[in-house]
Scaffold this motif. Structure first.
Motif, mmCIF file in Angstrom:
data_model
loop_
_atom_site.group_PDB
_atom_site.id
_atom_site.type_symbol
_atom_site.label_atom_id
_atom_site.label_comp_id
_atom_site.label_asym_id
_atom_site.label_seq_id
_atom_site.Cartn_x
_atom_site.Cartn_y
_atom_site.Cartn_z
ATOM 1 N N THR A 8 1.135 -9.259 4.060
ATOM 2 C CA THR A 8 0.345 -9.428 5.494
ATOM 3 C C THR A 8 0.514 -10.707 6.875
ATOM 4 O O THR A 8 0.867 -9.842 7.558
ATOM 5 C CB THR A 8 -1.234 -9.208 4.921
ATOM 6 N N TRP A 12 2.176 -8.800 10.746
ATOM 7 C CA TRP A 12 1.829 -9.623 11.467
ATOM 8 C C TRP A 12 2.468 -9.986 12.227
ATOM 9 O O TRP A 12 2.561 -9.811 13.619
ATOM 10 C CB TRP A 12 0.501 -9.907 11.359
ATOM 11 N N VAL A 105 -3.809 -3.921 14.530
ATOM 12 C CA VAL A 105 -4.737 -4.236 13.332
ATOM 13 C C VAL A 105 -5.892 -3.254 13.683
ATOM 14 O O VAL A 105 -6.029 -3.604 12.522
ATOM 15 C CB VAL A 105 -5.208 -5.424 13.565
ATOM 16 N N TRP A 109 -5.976 -1.964 9.420
ATOM 17 C CA TRP A 109 -6.540 -2.731 8.558
ATOM 18 C C TRP A 109 -7.829 -2.359 9.011
ATOM 19 O O TRP A 109 -8.964 -2.621 8.272
ATOM 20 C CB TRP A 109 -6.513 -3.781 8.919
ATOM 21 N N THR A 111 -9.868 -3.201 11.318
ATOM 22 C CA THR A 111 -10.609 -4.093 11.965
ATOM 23 C C THR A 111 -11.687 -4.133 12.890
ATOM 24 O O THR A 111 -11.384 -2.594 12.780
ATOM 25 C CB THR A 111 -10.171 -5.386 11.779
ATOM 26 N N ALA A 125 -8.592 -12.354 13.286
ATOM 27 C CA ALA A 125 -7.940 -11.256 12.141
ATOM 28 C C ALA A 125 -8.197 -11.745 10.586
ATOM 29 O O ALA A 125 -8.429 -10.942 9.534
ATOM 30 C CB ALA A 125 -7.023 -10.419 12.715
ATOM 31 N N ARG A 129 -9.325 -10.515 6.992
ATOM 32 C CA ARG A 129 -9.440 -10.252 6.311
ATOM 33 C C ARG A 129 -8.663 -10.974 4.954
ATOM 34 O O ARG A 129 -8.548 -10.539 3.543
ATOM 35 C CB ARG A 129 -7.341 -9.660 6.540
#
Length: 213
Positions: A8, A12, A105, A109, A111, A125, A129
């Motif tokens: 991940t 990113w 993100v 994901w 968020t 973040a 996560r």
């Protein structure tokens, strides 16, 4: 170490993640244009100082503080990150990359980062996560350094192998600064790279330029 966390963070912080990092030189374009950086030998001390005393260190402090913060504290930390920017260009750099990172993100994901400066967004973040803070800090600083080297490779210009060799030599310093910023508080936020700050200010009015900062 959790493989999912590594993958991940690699995603990113890869050059392909849509934050537009390739468009920012952190003021190096101004230094190169003025003849202050002409080779790997003259680039390396600039980068070592930025990592040790400039935004390399201060971004990690912000990242770690944001990671540890409660929900109600994030906005205050982000405001402090904006206020700490030494120039309009630096503010653009951290705000625009942070906004782009947060959008992606949030979409992928699920968020709810909103709009934050880049190191604050990454720290937040990573916390949401469940990614390891120390690994996040080290990989962020490595990506930050790699992006500055990439800018110099294009601008000086330098060879790709020279750039990779320099990044490898800087790895121990990156690890050291990542370790040194563990347990950071807002009181640890500091910077002493005045020449780099001035170069960033001068870049704002540079007549001909390739990079946004």
């Amino acid at each position: 170490m959790n493989t999912d966390a590594v993958l991940t963070l690699t995603q990113w912080l890869s050059p392909g993640f849509p934050v537009g990092a390739f468009a920012y030189s952190h003021g190096l374009e101004r230094v190169i244009d003025a003849g202050g950086i002409t080779s790997v030998a003259t680039l390396e001390p600039w980068l070592r100082d930025i990592i040790r005393h400039g935004c390399g260190r201060s971004d990690l402090v912000l990242l770690r503080v944001a990671y540890d913060a409660g929900d109600e504290e994030v906005a205050r930390i982000d405001a402090q990150a904006q206020a700490f920017s030494a120039s309009s260009g630096r503010l653009t750099e951290t705000c625009d990359q942070g906004a782009a990172f947060s959008r992606t993100v949030d979409a992928v994901w699920d968020t709810r980062l909103g709009t934050l400066t880049y190191p604050v967004a990454l720290g937040r973040a990573a916390k949401l996560r469940g990614l390891p803070q120390d690994l996040t800090a080290a990989m962020y600083l490595h990506a930050f350094t790699a992006n500055l080297i990439s800018a110099a490779v294009r601008l000086v210009p330098l060879g790709q192998t020279e750039g990779q060799d320099l990044l490898a030599r800087l790895a121990p310093l990156i690890t050291s600064i990542a370790d040194a910023t563990a347990e950071s508080t807002p009181d640890d936020l500091t910077s002493a790279c005045f020449a780099a700050d001035i170069a960033s200010m001068q870049h704002e009015t540079q007549y001909s330029k390739v990079f946004r900062t």
